[in-house]
Design an enzyme around this catalytic site. Structure first.
Site, mmCIF file in Angstrom:
data_model
loop_
_atom_site.group_PDB
_atom_site.id
_atom_site.type_symbol
_atom_site.label_atom_id
_atom_site.label_comp_id
_atom_site.label_asym_id
_atom_site.label_seq_id
_atom_site.Cartn_x
_atom_site.Cartn_y
_atom_site.Cartn_z
ATOM 1 N N ASP A 13 0.862 -1.547 0.205
ATOM 2 C CA ASP A 13 0.071 0.360 -0.011
ATOM 3 C C ASP A 13 0.770 0.858 0.105
ATOM 4 O O ASP A 13 0.390 2.021 0.436
ATOM 5 C CB ASP A 13 -1.070 -0.136 1.403
ATOM 6 C CG ASP A 13 -2.111 -0.929 1.368
ATOM 7 O OD1 ASP A 13 -2.326 -1.790 0.808
ATOM 8 O OD2 ASP A 13 -2.119 -2.087 2.292
ATOM 9 N N HIS A 41 -4.943 -1.541 -6.319
ATOM 10 C CA HIS A 41 -4.212 -0.545 -6.436
ATOM 11 C C HIS A 41 -5.282 1.169 -7.156
ATOM 12 O O HIS A 41 -5.418 0.171 -7.870
ATOM 13 C CB HIS A 41 -2.393 -0.435 -6.573
ATOM 14 C CG HIS A 41 -2.354 -0.788 -7.938
ATOM 15 N ND1 HIS A 41 -2.157 -1.962 -7.834
ATOM 16 C CD2 HIS A 41 -2.040 -0.372 -8.903
ATOM 17 C CE1 HIS A 41 -1.805 -2.314 -9.401
ATOM 18 N NE2 HIS A 41 -1.956 -1.349 -9.896
#
Length: 430
Positions: A13, A41
């Site tokens: 992340d 993402h």
């Protein structure tokens, strides 16, 4: 000219999607080399938001070739759903611009069910998986009983392969007092997938070797982060694949010498999803504020991310295990306005100072961070596109990070928009 590997330098992340998209403009080919559809993402392009999980970021650039390598575990239904969603957003995806390794391992419904059964069996043994079948699929790959994409090209060979697979999985099902899987149903599902998937099938190692010899630029896109590596991460709270940079070679069939530059991505602070050690975690209002500002929720799962100060010890460790040449520092703007910022520069373990995270789970839980306090800044860094746009104290923070991790900052990201990026060193020209 260098081929470039992009890896997460923390627990995932970190903003890899934006950086890969930004770099893909200069690449000819973008390749996924490990993981599955468990690590999503988000990309924002011209105000349009795109959410990717399994597909390489290069699919958003129609002139680029995107490739899914053999190191990935591939869910056929998740793939078709993601392609359909992006096509509905106007993204052109076809075998002309996307190829999939013929020897990629398939994720089947039985993998997802087993993942969920294990994760939900006991809170004491849960490790925080996404329950998407990633781990069980890798288990079958290593156990030499997996179904691979190439198997769909010769349906007559599938029945004995399915029987071998179910000899393992149905034994587990009986242990859970659940009905066994039906081989005929699995064969029917795979037969239906074959015409939809086989047009994308490719001998990827050969394709990439040809392109490399033609002088094409290759961008290898990692998923998750190096601290989730099954060997070098915070085991057992890791993913089921190798996420370090070396996997770019193994997961595509390219030799290690084809990689010229390794770019690590890290946030200006630290986050983690799920269980596992997190030395700099903030369980107070500051941690909550960082999470709110950074919108720290999982793209795929919506799970809230744990937040903490930047851990230079962990990033320095990742720089070593991945052979990182330069870092892309993201989300610097989230730290705007803090009076002071803490950075972890070492650990105390049982009364002794150490300079790395120990491998043992018990020792990991006992480490205490040693912090260095850095003065914050009040001026905004959001949307900055040059060093001149940054407050002096923010620049000092970046320079101190470089010193502590022993690696230069090659890129600096100041918003989700691809244009809001400060280039220090172009990885393709390093």
């Amino acid at each position: 000219m260098a081929n470039v590997v992009v890896v997460g330098a923390q627990w995932g992340d970190e903003g890899k999607g934006k950086i890969v998209d930004w770099l893909s403009e200069q690449a000819d080919i973008v390749v996924r080399f490990q993981g599955g559809h468990n690590a999503g993402h988000t990309l924002v392009i011209n105000g349009q938001t795109y959410k990717l999980a399994l597909l390489p970021s290069g699919v958003l650039r129609p002139s680029k070739l995107s490739v899914i390598g053999n190191g990935v575990v591939f869910d056929p239904q998740a793939f078709l759903d993601e392609v359909k969603k992006l096509q509905d957003q106007g993204v052109a995806i076809s075998p002309d611009n996307l190829r999939i390794a013929e020897n990629v391992t398939l994720i089947l419904p039985l993998h997802r069910e087993l993942d969920a059964l294990r994760e939900n069996a006991s809170k004491a043994t849960a490790i925080g998986t996404t329950q998407r079948g990633i781990g069980p699929a890798y288990e079958d790959k290593v156990g030499r009983r997996a179904i691979r994409l190439m198997d769909l090209a010769d349906l007559a060979t599938l029945p004995p392969k399915i029987d071998r697979l179910l000899a393992h999985h149905n034994a587990l099902r009986r242990g859970f007092s659940l009905p066994e899987f039906d081989a005929g149903k699995i064969l029917q599902e795979l037969t239906a997938f074959a015409p939809k998937l086989l047009p994308y099938a490719e001998t990827v190692w050969r394709l990439l070797d040809i392109k490399r010899r033609e002088g094409k630029r290759i961008l290898f896109e990692g998923a998750q982060g190096a601290l989730l590596d099954v060997d070098h991460g915070t085991y057992p709270y890791v993913t089921s694949s190798n996420t370090v940079a070396a996997q770019a070679a193994t997961g595509t069939g390219m030799g290690p010498s084809t990689v010229g530059y390794v770019l690590g991505i890290c946030k200006a602070y630290t986050t983690r999803v799920g269980q596992g050690p997190f030395p700099t975690e903030l369980t107070n209002e500051i941690g909550e504020e960082i999470g709110r500002r950074g919108k720290e929720f999982g793209v795929n799962t919506g799970r809230k991310r744990r937040c903490g100060w930047f851990d230079a010890v962990l990033v320095r460790q990742t720089v070593r295990t991945c052979g990182i040449h330069g870092l892309a520092l993201t989300k610097l703007d989230i730290l705007d306005g803090f009076d002071s910022i803490e950075v972890c520069v070492g650990y105390m373990l049982d009364g002794k100072e150490i300079d790395h995270l120990p491998a043992g789970e018990g020792a990991q839980s006992r480490v205490e961070p040693i912090y260095e306090t850095i003065e914050g800044w009040k001026e905004p860094t959001a949307n900055a596109r040059s060093w001149a746009d940054l407050p002096a104290q923010a620049i000092k923070y970046v320079r101190r990070v470089e010193e502590l991790v022993g690696c230069p900052i090659a890129l600096l990201s100041t918003s989700p928009e691809r244009e809001d990026t400060i280039l220090v060193q172009n990885p393709f020209e390093a």
